[in-house]
Design a protein around this motif. Sequence first.
Motif, mmCIF file in Angstrom:
data_model
loop_
_atom_site.group_PDB
_atom_site.id
_atom_site.type_symbol
_atom_site.label_atom_id
_atom_site.label_comp_id
_atom_site.label_asym_id
_atom_site.label_seq_id
_atom_site.Cartn_x
_atom_site.Cartn_y
_atom_site.Cartn_z
ATOM 1 N N SER A 177 -22.706 32.555 -19.886
ATOM 2 C CA SER A 177 -22.198 32.981 -18.582
ATOM 3 C C SER A 177 -20.682 33.141 -18.612
ATOM 4 N N PRO A 178 -20.130 33.888 -17.656
ATOM 5 C CA PRO A 178 -18.678 33.855 -17.448
ATOM 6 C C PRO A 178 -18.288 32.447 -16.989
ATOM 7 N N PRO A 179 -17.011 32.114 -16.984
ATOM 8 C CA PRO A 179 -16.591 30.795 -16.499
ATOM 9 C C PRO A 179 -17.063 30.552 -15.064
ATOM 10 N N VAL A 180 -17.556 29.347 -14.816
ATOM 11 C CA VAL A 180 -18.082 28.965 -13.504
ATOM 12 C C VAL A 180 -17.323 27.735 -13.029
ATOM 13 N N THR A 212 -17.045 24.559 -10.473
ATOM 14 C CA THR A 212 -17.766 23.678 -9.559
ATOM 15 C C THR A 212 -16.831 22.540 -9.161
ATOM 16 N N THR A 213 -17.360 21.598 -8.423
ATOM 17 C CA THR A 213 -16.543 20.442 -8.034
ATOM 18 C C THR A 213 -16.154 19.587 -9.235
ATOM 19 N N PHE A 214 -16.833 19.784 -10.370
ATOM 20 C CA PHE A 214 -16.518 19.012 -11.572
ATOM 21 C C PHE A 214 -15.406 19.658 -12.400
ATOM 22 N N GLY A 215 -15.243 20.954 -12.250
ATOM 23 C CA GLY A 215 -14.253 21.669 -13.047
ATOM 24 C C GLY A 215 -14.796 23.025 -13.459
ATOM 25 N N TRP A 216 -14.382 23.489 -14.654
ATOM 26 C CA TRP A 216 -14.819 24.785 -15.167
ATOM 27 C C TRP A 216 -15.901 24.600 -16.228
ATOM 28 N N HIS A 217 -16.910 25.494 -16.175
ATOM 29 C CA HIS A 217 -18.022 25.432 -17.122
ATOM 30 C C HIS A 217 -18.199 26.777 -17.814
ATOM 31 N N LEU A 218 -18.646 26.700 -19.063
ATOM 32 C CA LEU A 218 -19.277 27.827 -19.739
ATOM 33 C C LEU A 218 -20.718 27.410 -19.980
ATOM 34 N N ILE A 219 -21.664 28.272 -19.625
ATOM 35 C CA ILE A 219 -23.091 27.925 -19.700
ATOM 36 C C ILE A 219 -23.779 28.872 -20.667
ATOM 37 N N HIS A 220 -24.433 28.295 -21.657
ATOM 38 C CA HIS A 220 -25.201 29.091 -22.618
ATOM 39 C C HIS A 220 -26.681 28.774 -22.419
ATOM 40 N N VAL A 221 -27.458 29.791 -22.031
ATOM 41 C CA VAL A 221 -28.881 29.593 -21.757
ATOM 42 C C VAL A 221 -29.670 29.738 -23.054
ATOM 43 N N LEU A 222 -30.470 28.738 -23.351
ATOM 44 C CA LEU A 222 -31.265 28.725 -24.578
ATOM 45 C C LEU A 222 -32.675 29.260 -24.366
ATOM 46 N N ASP A 223 -33.270 28.935 -23.207
ATOM 47 C CA ASP A 223 -34.667 29.307 -22.989
ATOM 48 C C ASP A 223 -34.944 29.349 -21.492
ATOM 49 N N ARG A 224 -36.023 30.017 -21.139
ATOM 50 C CA ARG A 224 -36.433 30.106 -19.742
ATOM 51 C C ARG A 224 -37.949 29.961 -19.674
ATOM 52 N N LYS A 225 -38.423 29.169 -18.722
ATOM 53 C CA LYS A 225 -39.857 28.998 -18.513
ATOM 54 C C LYS A 225 -40.232 29.543 -17.144
ATOM 55 N N ALA A 226 -41.258 30.394 -17.130
ATOM 56 C CA ALA A 226 -41.742 30.951 -15.867
ATOM 57 C C ALA A 226 -42.443 29.852 -15.065
ATOM 58 N N PRO A 227 -42.587 30.043 -13.753
ATOM 59 C CA PRO A 227 -43.335 29.056 -12.956
ATOM 60 C C PRO A 227 -44.727 28.852 -13.540
ATOM 61 N N GLN A 228 -45.196 27.629 -13.510
ATOM 62 C CA GLN A 228 -46.502 27.340 -14.091
ATOM 63 C C GLN A 228 -47.122 26.123 -13.423
ATOM 64 N N LYS A 229 -48.424 26.023 -13.584
ATOM 65 C CA LYS A 229 -49.129 24.820 -13.159
ATOM 66 C C LYS A 229 -49.224 23.916 -14.378
ATOM 67 N N LEU A 230 -48.735 22.692 -14.238
ATOM 68 C CA LEU A 230 -48.764 21.769 -15.364
ATOM 69 C C LEU A 230 -50.210 21.501 -15.773
ATOM 70 N N PRO A 231 -50.505 21.505 -17.070
ATOM 71 C CA PRO A 231 -51.886 21.283 -17.520
ATOM 72 C C PRO A 231 -52.352 19.859 -17.212
#
Length: 304
Positions: free
Chosen positions: A243-246, A248-267
């Motif tokens: 992501s671009p710099p973000v 928040t109340t904590f300070g500045w972040h760079l966020i790198h997304v590794l994976d995404r899970k779609a909505p699901q019903k837990l087995p």
Amino acid sequence: MLSQPRKLNISKGVFMFTTKILLIGTFFLLSAPSLLMAENLPKTDEVLAQVGDNRLTSARLDMMIDLMPPQLQVMLRSNDQMRKELINRWVDINLIAQEAVATRIDQEPLVRLKIDEMKNRVLVEALINQRLGTQPPVAKEEVASYYENHSSEFEQGEQVQAQHILIRLAADAGAADKEKARKTIGMLQDKLKNGESFATLAEQFSEDPGSKNKGGNLGYFSRGQMVKEFEDAAFATEPGKTSPPVQTTFGWHLIHVLDRKAPQKLPLAQVSKEIEARLKAEHNEKALKKLLDELKGKYPVTVK
């Protein structure tokens, strides 16, 4: 600078806990004086210590140890010095307790009330364990039925797994600190564009102590778990992207997304233990209510 954690005094902590256990046991025994008499003890049982007429036998010591957490039980049964220390603590407690009885402190109304309450708690726990401990296990069919009839409880929303680098910035930071944080974030962006590892940079520069040693990895999280600015940026970033710099109340972040899970019903296999625990609690609650109803019919009860 974060201070180094203090070394724990394990021996002191162990025996502070042991003392609490022994105090409870002593008060319970004092509320039933006949248990203290020598004739109630097995004739062949070795007496390890004695204070007045109160004896600590090897069998009683074993029972006391059985009441303690498993790890502590192992330590006490394998370490003679710890057993001796436990016996010494028993002597100390009984000396004080017998002096309290001799000076009739045990007859003071508030002390008497506390002794009675402790005795009742022990008896209640013992009876409930006896009656409810024999409950049959929850059937697999009941677990499966609960899962199907409460499916909405096991629906999991979209999740992302992300790393982040945090450069802290206080809410009341001055212009110089703001400029320093902005330059640091810009420098990190340049390093990432030049192919440097996000995890390595997180370990070197991130000011989030909870994640920096894991390469900034926060694991999977759903919406509502992070502050809004961070959440919006994380869910708007595609896996494999940063992501671009973000801010928040904590300070500045760079966020790198590794994976995404779609909505699901837990087995079912993943939540069966949780369902089983819920159902067991419900069964126990019903059994307890039934027991109380029976006892109300057996003993007169008056409530004003």
